[in-house]
Design an enzyme around this catalytic site. Sequence first.
Site, PDB file in Angstrom:
ATOM      1  N   LYS A 194       0.853  -1.192   0.000  1.00 54.03           N
ATOM      2  CA  LYS A 194       0.000   0.000   0.000  1.00 54.03           C
ATOM      3  C   LYS A 194       0.887   1.240   0.000  1.00 54.03           C
ATOM      4  CE  LYS A 194      -3.855   2.077   2.586  1.00 54.03           C
ATOM      5  NZ  LYS A 194      -4.803   1.860   3.702  1.00 54.03           N
ATOM      6  N   ASP A 196     -14.000   1.345   9.088  1.00 53.14           N
ATOM      7  CA  ASP A 196     -14.238   1.647   7.681  1.00 53.14           C
ATOM      8  C   ASP A 196     -14.626   0.361   6.946  1.00 53.14           C
ATOM      9  OD1 ASP A 196     -14.399   3.428   5.566  1.00 53.14           O
ATOM     10  OD2 ASP A 196     -12.272   3.315   5.055  1.00 53.14           O
TER      11      ASP A 196
END
Length: 510
Positions: free
Chosen positions: A155, A290
């Site tokens: 990421k 999330d």
Amino acid sequence: MRGPHNIWRLIRTGATLERTGAMNAVLDAFEAPKPVRLLARTLAIPFKPLGYKGDPKQPAATRALVALGPAYIKFGQILSTRPDVVGPDMALQLRVLQDKLPPFDIETAKAEVARELGQPVDTIFSEFSEPVAAASIAQVHRARLADTGEDVAVKVLRPGIEKAFRKDVDAFYLAARMVELFSPGSRRLRPMDVIEHFDGVVRGELDLRLESAAASEYAANTENDPGFELPAVKWDHSARRVMTLGWAEGIQIGDNDALDAAGHDRIELSERILALFLQHALRDGYFHGDMHQGNLKVAANGNIIALDFGIMGHIDEYTRRVYAEILYGFIRRDYQRVAEVHFEAGYVPADKNVDEFARALRAVGEPIFGMDASRISMGRLLAYLFEVTERFGMETRTELILLQRTMVVVEGVARSLNPQMNIWQVAAPIVTDYITKSIGPKAVISDLTRTARVLSRFGPRLPALVEAALIRQAETPEPAARPFKRWLMLSAVVGAGVASLLIALLDAIF
């Protein structure tokens, strides 16, 4: 940076919605009343040419939010999980915001990785793919470790994302200040506190070292949860702007056709997602903040895999008990107890009438329980509860904002898998079990044990503290109070001793 110049940012927001054709869709999605529609169009139309054009290939709402920046994209991600709020068409349009945004080029990503990890990419990875997912803050590449051959996900933060978010959040601060200034009645909602909370969450999401630590803690808490798994953090290949995890293979939740083709039970998956969230929030006080479809996969063995740990929620044990009692009261339709919990926690001012508040809560709960399963909604309950607490002067609880928001998101994800899911049937056994364990006799003993341990730590210091206090008292004698003070000090010494004995006894029993 939170000065009046940010007014331009807010004006441009309305202009962009108008120019991209998203204004009507947004107003329709939220069923805005006519006065609000008239005001919005009146303010936006004159500035329409100044709005961002966006990508004409994208649907209007997505086009507007992407053009406005990462904070707006985050907002769209939340709405994409709520087809019952914005409608199925709008929710489908916004779903691309979760992980299908335009990526930045692979050479930029490689340069960022090399700079952060201090080695050339080819030294660390034998393979490094084009982006496989791109979201508002970062994008993900599939790679293979050169030393072990293990497949991993890398990421990488978007270039300049920190500055971009700062601009958006600064405009939000100005908007919140304007709301407080021109709408005194809204001050009880503490809009500035709400934005500060959002700001803190975003700052944490922009440091991938914190996300790595969050993933590690989350994994430790949930390692024994059946049907749930997390990819392992590769600490040697993670830094502030780069995070490396084990590769998680699976079907994206939200792709119902693929889930059906693979033979997964969507009804069971919907219930497990909601149950896992409630367990993590109530049992651990640490939950994924999330949990939209873009951050959830289903492995071949049926396990739910969670990804992206930039937003994690934490609530202390006292708040968890309050929240659980409120849910428990609604589940049992004991509105009097729900009202009492609000007063006991200080959520509602003490000068209000608890019986009137209980009757108002009954007006919230009973219509919802009378609905069929497909219409029973935690989101609707929270909306109605908000209206009632507003009338009774309850202030916004910033510590519960993320919990409530995530509850709504998780419900939206679960309903996308099974529109007929009854959230109360899923929630009832989990909340009941938590209440039994956290408020029953065993919980009282556990609380006493922890209190005794704290007191016992002061034991070695008490003689010196008492002696110092006696010396001070001798220097400034107060005859009338002296016996009481000596008694108090003696009680402290005895109390510490009793605490130590209590700990030993409780440890022997439990």
